[in-house]
Design a protein around this motif. Structure first.
Motif, PDB file in Angstrom:
ATOM      1  N   ASN A  26       2.212  -0.959   3.607  1.00  0.00           N
ATOM      2  CA  ASN A  26       1.557  -2.350   4.488  1.00  0.00           C
ATOM      3  C   ASN A  26       1.532  -3.131   3.356  1.00  0.00           C
ATOM      4  O   ASN A  26       1.073  -2.863   2.142  1.00  0.00           O
ATOM      5  CB  ASN A  26       0.266  -1.812   5.132  1.00  0.00           C
ATOM      6  CG  ASN A  26       0.443  -1.026   6.309  1.00  0.00           C
ATOM      7  OD1 ASN A  26       1.323  -1.486   7.118  1.00  0.00           O
ATOM      8  ND2 ASN A  26      -0.350   0.238   6.368  1.00  0.00           N
ATOM      9  N   GLU A  27       1.585  -4.491   3.559  1.00  0.00           N
ATOM     10  CA  GLU A  27       1.127  -5.543   2.547  1.00  0.00           C
ATOM     11  C   GLU A  27      -0.310  -5.530   2.456  1.00  0.00           C
ATOM     12  O   GLU A  27      -1.213  -5.285   3.184  1.00  0.00           O
ATOM     13  CB  GLU A  27       1.547  -6.950   3.237  1.00  0.00           C
ATOM     14  CG  GLU A  27       2.995  -7.159   3.595  1.00  0.00           C
ATOM     15  CD  GLU A  27       3.265  -8.589   3.841  1.00  0.00           C
ATOM     16  OE1 GLU A  27       3.144  -9.364   3.237  1.00  0.00           O
ATOM     17  OE2 GLU A  27       3.693  -8.609   5.125  1.00  0.00           O
ATOM     18  N   VAL A  31      -5.919  -4.835   2.784  1.00  0.00           N
ATOM     19  CA  VAL A  31      -4.838  -4.149   3.605  1.00  0.00           C
ATOM     20  C   VAL A  31      -4.672  -5.195   4.655  1.00  0.00           C
ATOM     21  O   VAL A  31      -5.459  -5.202   5.680  1.00  0.00           O
ATOM     22  CB  VAL A  31      -4.862  -2.957   4.057  1.00  0.00           C
ATOM     23  CG1 VAL A  31      -3.483  -2.321   4.398  1.00  0.00           C
ATOM     24  CG2 VAL A  31      -5.175  -1.770   2.626  1.00  0.00           C
ATOM     25  N   SER A  82       0.712  -1.222  -0.077  1.00  0.00           N
ATOM     26  CA  SER A  82      -0.072  -0.088   0.115  1.00  0.00           C
ATOM     27  C   SER A  82       0.762   1.176   0.015  1.00  0.00           C
ATOM     28  O   SER A  82       2.123   1.125   0.326  1.00  0.00           O
ATOM     29  CB  SER A  82      -0.769  -0.102   0.892  1.00  0.00           C
ATOM     30  OG  SER A  82      -0.053   0.364   2.334  1.00  0.00           O
ATOM     31  N   SER A 133       1.225   3.216   2.138  1.00  0.00           N
ATOM     32  CA  SER A 133       1.809   3.444   3.494  1.00  0.00           C
ATOM     33  C   SER A 133       2.389   2.481   3.858  1.00  0.00           C
ATOM     34  O   SER A 133       3.090   2.565   4.935  1.00  0.00           O
ATOM     35  CB  SER A 133       0.676   3.689   4.689  1.00  0.00           C
ATOM     36  OG  SER A 133      -0.253   2.641   4.467  1.00  0.00           O
ATOM     37  N   THR A 136      -3.485  -5.297   7.976  1.00  0.00           N
ATOM     38  CA  THR A 136      -3.273  -4.541   8.930  1.00  0.00           C
ATOM     39  C   THR A 136      -4.138  -4.730  10.167  1.00  0.00           C
ATOM     40  O   THR A 136      -5.488  -5.105   9.881  1.00  0.00           O
ATOM     41  CB  THR A 136      -2.892  -2.822   8.976  1.00  0.00           C
ATOM     42  OG1 THR A 136      -4.548  -2.425   8.630  1.00  0.00           O
ATOM     43  CG2 THR A 136      -2.077  -2.607   7.807  1.00  0.00           C
ATOM     44  N   ASP A 137      -3.910  -4.719  11.275  1.00  0.00           N
ATOM     45  CA  ASP A 137      -5.065  -4.775  12.499  1.00  0.00           C
ATOM     46  C   ASP A 137      -6.273  -4.270  12.214  1.00  0.00           C
ATOM     47  O   ASP A 137      -7.241  -4.667  12.480  1.00  0.00           O
ATOM     48  CB  ASP A 137      -4.222  -4.338  13.959  1.00  0.00           C
ATOM     49  CG  ASP A 137      -3.299  -5.167  14.284  1.00  0.00           C
ATOM     50  OD1 ASP A 137      -2.935  -6.495  13.898  1.00  0.00           O
ATOM     51  OD2 ASP A 137      -2.248  -4.828  15.146  1.00  0.00           O
ATOM     52  N   ASN A 138      -6.148  -2.929  11.834  1.00  0.00           N
ATOM     53  CA  ASN A 138      -7.403  -2.059  11.618  1.00  0.00           C
ATOM     54  C   ASN A 138      -8.129  -2.656  10.377  1.00  0.00           C
ATOM     55  O   ASN A 138      -9.412  -2.202  10.452  1.00  0.00           O
ATOM     56  CB  ASN A 138      -7.277  -0.723  11.206  1.00  0.00           C
ATOM     57  CG  ASN A 138      -6.764   0.026  12.437  1.00  0.00           C
ATOM     58  OD1 ASN A 138      -6.634  -0.337  13.773  1.00  0.00           O
ATOM     59  ND2 ASN A 138      -5.870   1.275  12.409  1.00  0.00           N
ATOM     60  N   CYS A 139      -7.701  -3.641   9.419  1.00  0.00           N
ATOM     61  CA  CYS A 139      -8.369  -3.697   8.315  1.00  0.00           C
ATOM     62  C   CYS A 139      -8.558  -5.412   8.358  1.00  0.00           C
ATOM     63  O   CYS A 139      -9.254  -5.978   7.613  1.00  0.00           O
ATOM     64  CB  CYS A 139      -7.675  -3.608   7.010  1.00  0.00           C
ATOM     65  SG  CYS A 139      -7.524  -1.728   6.636  1.00  0.00           S
TER      66      CYS A 139
END
Length: 132
Positions: A37-38, A58, A33, A35, A60-63
């Protein structure tokens, strides 16, 4: 190189009215991404109308909620607590899978486009059109 034939090509369709649609994963690719991120870039197609949709997961923890929805939608067989590896082998296994998504309208550069609002669980994938 693929053979080009003049006059036989049509612009891809990218719009579906809001509702639930059966889709097939046409392509999946590992990416990074903006930013750093994978993520997994997805190309999906609604086969009856030939409409193409794009989305990304994405990692990440938030996604992770979206990754859970995606895995349930395409019935990937994970059990609660599993820790799958989203490696190239996993990404390569995605094209051809079918599932159901909920589509919403979104404005982009002054045009209305289709956006995936939700990946519906395989067992709840009733095909209906929104009446909103």
């Amino acid at each position: 190189m693929k053979q080009y034939k003049f006059g036989k090509n049509q612009r891809p369709k990218y719009y579906l009215p809001p509702g639930n649609y059966r889709v097939r994963i046409k392509d999946a690719r590992s990416a990074i991404s903006p930013s750093g991120n994978e993520m997994i870039r997805l190309e999906l197609v609604e086969p009856e109308l030939g409409v193409q949709l794009r989305d990304q997961l994405v990692l990440t923890d938030n996604c992770f909620w979206k990754v859970d929805e995606f895995c349930r939608c395409f019935d990937l067989g994970f059990e609660e607590g599993d820790s799958p590896t989203f490696d190239q082998e996993f990404v390569d296994s995605l094209p051809g899978l079918t599932g159901t998504v909920r589509i919403k309208d979104e404005q982009f550069n002054g045009s209305t486009v289709s956006k995936i609002k939700a990946y519906l669980p395989a067992e709840e994938s009733e095909l209906v059109r929104d009446e909103e």
